[in-house]
Enzyme design. Structure first.
Site, PDB file in Angstrom:
ATOM      1  N   LYS A 118       0.041   3.156  -4.165  1.00  0.00           N
ATOM      2  CA  LYS A 118      -0.531   2.454  -5.322  1.00  0.00           C
ATOM      3  C   LYS A 118       0.187   2.860  -6.600  1.00  0.00           C
ATOM      4  O   LYS A 118       0.424   2.031  -7.474  1.00  0.00           O
ATOM      5  CB  LYS A 118      -2.041   2.698  -5.431  1.00  0.00           C
ATOM      6  CG  LYS A 118      -2.791   2.087  -4.245  1.00  0.00           C
ATOM      7  CD  LYS A 118      -4.128   1.492  -4.563  1.00  0.00           C
ATOM      8  CE  LYS A 118      -4.560   0.623  -3.371  1.00  0.00           C
ATOM      9  NZ  LYS A 118      -5.913   0.188  -3.365  1.00  0.00           N
ATOM     10  N   LYS A 201       0.355  -4.211   5.595  1.00  0.00           N
ATOM     11  CA  LYS A 201      -1.072  -4.316   5.939  1.00  0.00           C
ATOM     12  C   LYS A 201      -1.711  -5.487   5.189  1.00  0.00           C
ATOM     13  O   LYS A 201      -1.454  -5.664   3.994  1.00  0.00           O
ATOM     14  CB  LYS A 201      -1.773  -3.007   5.539  1.00  0.00           C
ATOM     15  CG  LYS A 201      -3.194  -2.872   6.033  1.00  0.00           C
ATOM     16  CD  LYS A 201      -3.936  -1.744   5.305  1.00  0.00           C
ATOM     17  CE  LYS A 201      -4.389  -2.183   3.939  1.00  0.00           C
ATOM     18  NZ  LYS A 201      -5.710  -1.725   3.493  1.00  0.00           N
ATOM     19  N   LYS A 204      -6.933  -7.227   0.621  1.00  0.00           N
ATOM     20  CA  LYS A 204      -7.661  -8.227  -0.174  1.00  0.00           C
ATOM     21  C   LYS A 204      -7.095  -8.367  -1.578  1.00  0.00           C
ATOM     22  O   LYS A 204      -7.326  -9.350  -2.254  1.00  0.00           O
ATOM     23  CB  LYS A 204      -9.158  -7.929  -0.195  1.00  0.00           C
ATOM     24  CG  LYS A 204      -9.575  -6.631  -0.872  1.00  0.00           C
ATOM     25  CD  LYS A 204     -11.103  -6.570  -0.976  1.00  0.00           C
ATOM     26  CE  LYS A 204     -11.680  -5.337  -0.315  1.00  0.00           C
ATOM     27  NZ  LYS A 204     -11.276  -4.063  -0.955  1.00  0.00           N
TER      28      LYS A 204
HETATM   29  P1  ATP Z   1      -7.554  -3.245  -1.531  1.00  0.00           P
HETATM   30  O1  ATP Z   1      -6.456  -4.235  -1.273  1.00  0.00           O
HETATM   31  O2  ATP Z   1      -8.518  -3.649  -2.598  1.00  0.00           O
HETATM   32  O3  ATP Z   1      -7.083  -1.821  -1.610  1.00  0.00           O
HETATM   33  P2  ATP Z   1      -8.324  -3.416   1.270  1.00  0.00           P
HETATM   34  O4  ATP Z   1      -8.265  -4.834   1.722  1.00  0.00           O
HETATM   35  O5  ATP Z   1      -7.268  -2.484   1.778  1.00  0.00           O
HETATM   36  O6  ATP Z   1      -8.472  -3.323  -0.282  1.00  0.00           O
HETATM   37  P3  ATP Z   1     -10.535  -1.567   1.413  1.00  0.00           P
HETATM   38  O7  ATP Z   1     -11.726  -1.783   0.553  1.00  0.00           O
HETATM   39  O8  ATP Z   1      -9.545  -0.533   0.976  1.00  0.00           O
HETATM   40  O9  ATP Z   1      -9.765  -2.924   1.656  1.00  0.00           O
HETATM   41  O10 ATP Z   1     -10.964  -1.282   2.904  1.00  0.00           O
HETATM   42  C1  ATP Z   1     -12.237  -1.427   3.426  1.00  0.00           C
HETATM   43  C2  ATP Z   1     -12.197  -1.202   4.924  1.00  0.00           C
HETATM   44  O11 ATP Z   1     -11.427  -2.220   5.556  1.00  0.00           O
HETATM   45  C3  ATP Z   1     -11.562   0.126   5.332  1.00  0.00           C
HETATM   46  O12 ATP Z   1     -12.235   0.638   6.444  1.00  0.00           O
HETATM   47  C4  ATP Z   1     -10.162  -0.257   5.703  1.00  0.00           C
HETATM   48  O13 ATP Z   1      -9.562   0.642   6.614  1.00  0.00           O
HETATM   49  C5  ATP Z   1     -10.395  -1.609   6.344  1.00  0.00           C
HETATM   50  N1  ATP Z   1      -9.213  -2.460   6.248  1.00  0.00           N
HETATM   51  C6  ATP Z   1      -8.667  -2.943   5.108  1.00  0.00           C
HETATM   52  N2  ATP Z   1      -7.602  -3.693   5.398  1.00  0.00           N
HETATM   53  C7  ATP Z   1      -7.453  -3.651   6.753  1.00  0.00           C
HETATM   54  C8  ATP Z   1      -6.520  -4.228   7.657  1.00  0.00           C
HETATM   55  N3  ATP Z   1      -5.514  -4.969   7.223  1.00  0.00           N
HETATM   56  N4  ATP Z   1      -6.675  -3.999   8.973  1.00  0.00           N
HETATM   57  C9  ATP Z   1      -7.700  -3.234   9.437  1.00  0.00           C
HETATM   58  N5  ATP Z   1      -8.614  -2.661   8.625  1.00  0.00           N
HETATM   59  C10 ATP Z   1      -8.496  -2.860   7.303  1.00  0.00           C
END
Ligand code: ATP
Ligand code: LTN
Length: 339
Positions: A118, A201, A204
């Site tokens: 980040k 990965k 969102k």
């Molecule tokens: P951001 O982009 O806002 O950092 P994010 O999409 O990575 O967010 P988080 O809020 O960080 O989402 O994650 C919430 C949950 O979803 C965590 O348990 C994380 O491991 C899981 N998660 C997020 N993205 C993935 C993915 N691509 N595949 C599997 N699990 C995921």
């Protein structure tokens, strides 16, 4: 497996209300949350204090916090079985986070991959210190509830290791206080990759058009995104770790995570098929997940007062567990109790 504090083994997890939830969030986290809720005493948190580490619009944060809670329920979390709450409603999270921040070695924090990723994208001079201290807050979330298990996608495994190390350190310095949590990753879907770039990965907060299927995407849009997913120039359909086959592997993984079938079964089903057939099957599987979830979500958002009552009850239940743990940790660290 019950620890000394809880009569039933406990689960805690959270998602940041920092955008719209994706099928990555669903398959990596939410789906497991639903699956374990009858076997464990589950606490599911909307981690709004974490969401401000990346900067936020106040109106949007409030809205996304409600939407995330509604999405937990729409995905299948039953508020009568599990505790759903908002992190900032329980001041103990911020209080314990500060205590843990003071004990967390800077070197550990600086080594966190999520922090490095980040920060890498921004100017070091202007990033908030919350991004560095993020794992201490996450450790507080988990340790306050004496959680035994933390169901997350595999990008969070390093934060879980950090939580265990910090808990061990606290227990060593001040006496046995915290339960050491274990990570729980789904068998399939622990890391869903971007449809437009299967080496990154799915996230969102990534804004490119064809990157993620959002849980609230109109189903025809979701279908289109999958039909446009990046693949390769091979022909055979099989799971593979080879980087050039990452796109097809990702589609197969999404399919496997939704269908709960073995790799062999799936490869058998697609033995004589082409990439177009695979994409159609994945699109149908995804749509069959989204449709009921969206219907329930829309009902919930139109049911005045219901969500607030769930969050109010969640706050009471979470507070009843978190407050005594905070008091214990404060006492162990040497704070004078108010008379
Ligand atoms: P951001 O982009 O806002 O950092 P994010 O999409 O990575 O967010 P988080 O809020 O960080 O989402 O994650 C919430 C949950 O979803 C965590 O348990 C994380 O491991 C899981 N998660 C997020 N993205 C993935 C993915 N691509 N595949 C599997 N699990 C995921
Ligand atoms: N850091 C996590 C979100 C999170 C979390 C938690 C997950 C905050 N607190 C406690 C499990 C348990 C992420 O997914 N980015």
């Amino acid at each position: 497996m019950a620890n000394i504090y809880n009569s039933r083994p406990r689960v805690l997890s959270g998602i940041q209300p920092s955008g719209n939830l994706t099928i990555g969030n669903y398959l990596g986290a939410l789906k497991q949350w639903v699956e374990v809720q009858r076997d464990y005493d589950c606490f599911y948190c909307v981690v709004d204090l974490h969401a401000i580490t990346a900067g936020q619009d106040p109106v949007e944060l409030r809205q996304k916090t409600r939407e995330s809670a509604a999405m937990y329920i729409a995905a299948g979390i039953d508020p009568e079985v599990s505790t759903i709450f908002v992190q900032s409603h329980i001041p103990a999270h911020s209080e314990l986070a500060w205590m843990l921040t003071c004990m967390a070695p800077l070197g550990w924090l600086q080594r966190m991959t999520q922090f490095k990723d980040k920060v890498g994208k921004q100017n070091q001079e202007s990033i908030g210190a919350g991004l560095l201290n993020y794992p201490s807050l996450m450790a507080a979330d988990i340790l306050l509830y004496h959680a035994d298990l933390v169901p997350v996608g595999d990008d969070q495994n390093q934060h879980l290791e950090f939580t265990r190390d910090l808990a061990r350190r606290f227990n060593h310095l001040y006496g046995e206080t915290f339960t050491l949590p274990s990570v729980m990753n789904p068998q399939a879907g622990a890391r869903i990759m971007g449809l437009d770039n299967p080496t990154a990965k799915m996230s969102k907060s990534e804004t490119s058009d064809n990157h993620a299927v959002f849980l609230l995407d109109d189903v025809s849009r979701a279908r289109k995104k999958i039909m446009r997913a990046v693949t390769d120039s091979y022909r055979d359909i099989r799971f593979s770790d080879e980087p050039e086959r990452a796109g097809v592997n990702n589609l197969l993984t999404i399919y496997q995570a939704i269908k709960d079938e073995s790799r062999e079964e799936i490869e058998g089903d697609f033995a004589d098929k082409g990439y177009g057939d695979l994409k159609k099957a994945v699109a149908e599987a995804v749509v069959s997940t989204l449709e009921p979830l969206q219907a329930r979500y829309n009902e919930l958002m139109n049911e005045a007062g219901y969500l607030d009552s769930v969050l109010k009850l969640g706050r009471e239940k979470a507070s009843a567990v978190a407050e005594p743990t905070l008091k214990l940790a404060q006492d162990r660290m040497g704070f004078l109790a108010p008379s």
